[in-house]
Design a protein around this motif. Sequence first.
Motif, PDB file in Angstrom:
ATOM      1  N   ASN A  18       0.825  -1.210   0.000  1.00 37.30           N
ATOM      2  CA  ASN A  18       0.000   0.000   0.000  1.00 37.30           C
ATOM      3  C   ASN A  18       0.858   1.258   0.000  1.00 37.30           C
ATOM      4  O   ASN A  18       0.524   2.240  -0.666  1.00 37.30           O
ATOM      5  N   LYS A  20       3.899   1.516  -1.261  1.00 32.48           N
ATOM      6  CA  LYS A  20       4.485   1.643  -2.596  1.00 32.48           C
ATOM      7  C   LYS A  20       3.472   2.192  -3.587  1.00 32.48           C
ATOM      8  O   LYS A  20       3.816   3.009  -4.451  1.00 32.48           O
ATOM      9  N   GLN A  21       2.228   1.747  -3.458  1.00 31.61           N
ATOM     10  CA  GLN A  21       1.193   2.252  -4.353  1.00 31.61           C
ATOM     11  C   GLN A  21       0.979   3.743  -4.147  1.00 31.61           C
ATOM     12  O   GLN A  21       0.853   4.504  -5.110  1.00 31.61           O
ATOM     13  N   ALA A  22       0.965   4.183  -2.895  1.00 31.59           N
ATOM     14  CA  ALA A  22       0.779   5.600  -2.588  1.00 31.59           C
ATOM     15  C   ALA A  22       1.949   6.420  -3.119  1.00 31.59           C
ATOM     16  O   ALA A  22       1.762   7.501  -3.688  1.00 31.59           O
ATOM     17  N   GLY A  24       3.903   5.583  -5.611  1.00 33.52           N
ATOM     18  CA  GLY A  24       3.800   5.568  -7.064  1.00 33.52           C
ATOM     19  C   GLY A  24       2.745   6.532  -7.568  1.00 33.52           C
ATOM     20  O   GLY A  24       2.920   7.181  -8.601  1.00 33.52           O
ATOM     21  N   GLU A  25       1.654   6.638  -6.834  1.00 31.99           N
ATOM     22  CA  GLU A  25       0.598   7.587  -7.190  1.00 31.99           C
ATOM     23  C   GLU A  25       1.109   9.022  -7.059  1.00 31.99           C
ATOM     24  O   GLU A  25       0.886   9.848  -7.943  1.00 31.99           O
ATOM     25  N   ASN A  28       3.544   9.695  -9.776  1.00 35.45           N
ATOM     26  CA  ASN A  28       3.011   9.359 -11.098  1.00 35.45           C
ATOM     27  C   ASN A  28       3.884   8.310 -11.775  1.00 35.45           C
ATOM     28  O   ASN A  28       4.290   8.450 -12.926  1.00 35.45           O
ATOM     29  N   PRO A  30       3.716   4.529 -12.739  1.00 39.50           N
ATOM     30  CA  PRO A  30       2.871   3.336 -12.854  1.00 39.50           C
ATOM     31  C   PRO A  30       3.598   2.033 -12.515  1.00 39.50           C
ATOM     32  O   PRO A  30       2.982   1.083 -12.033  1.00 39.50           O
ATOM     33  N   GLN A  32       5.894   1.590 -10.164  1.00 40.98           N
ATOM     34  CA  GLN A  32       5.927   1.452  -8.713  1.00 40.98           C
ATOM     35  C   GLN A  32       4.536   1.123  -8.171  1.00 40.98           C
ATOM     36  O   GLN A  32       4.405   0.328  -7.233  1.00 40.98           O
ATOM     37  N   LYS A  33       3.508   1.704  -8.767  1.00 39.26           N
ATOM     38  CA  LYS A  33       2.144   1.379  -8.350  1.00 39.26           C
ATOM     39  C   LYS A  33       1.850  -0.097  -8.596  1.00 39.26           C
ATOM     40  O   LYS A  33       1.269  -0.774  -7.755  1.00 39.26           O
ATOM     41  N   GLY A  36       3.653  -2.229  -6.094  1.00 37.74           N
ATOM     42  CA  GLY A  36       2.956  -2.154  -4.819  1.00 37.74           C
ATOM     43  C   GLY A  36       1.705  -3.011  -4.804  1.00 37.74           C
ATOM     44  O   GLY A  36       1.407  -3.682  -3.808  1.00 37.74           O
ATOM     45  N   LYS A  37       0.964  -3.014  -5.896  1.00 41.25           N
ATOM     46  CA  LYS A  37      -0.246  -3.836  -5.982  1.00 41.25           C
ATOM     47  C   LYS A  37       0.115  -5.316  -5.886  1.00 41.25           C
ATOM     48  O   LYS A  37      -0.558  -6.084  -5.203  1.00 41.25           O
TER      49      LYS A  37
END
Length: 60
Positions: A18, A20-22, A24-25, A28, A30, A32-33, A36-37
């Motif tokens: 989570n 890593k997703q944040a 990556g967001e 910007n 994708p 890394q997002k 993270g997923k």
Amino acid sequence: MGELIDKAKGYANEAAGNAKQAAGEARNDPDQKAEGKGQELKGKAQKLAGSIKGALGDKV
């Protein structure tokens, strides 16, 4: 005992995923997002494995 270890690792991977997703967001990014997923899903799978071990008495 394996139940608790799997669940703990699962929670840790889910939290890291989570984060890593944040990140990556925010950046910007994708890739890394997506990473993270993947880590979040790995954590969910580990928690599920721990729950199954708990239900079956660690015989799995």
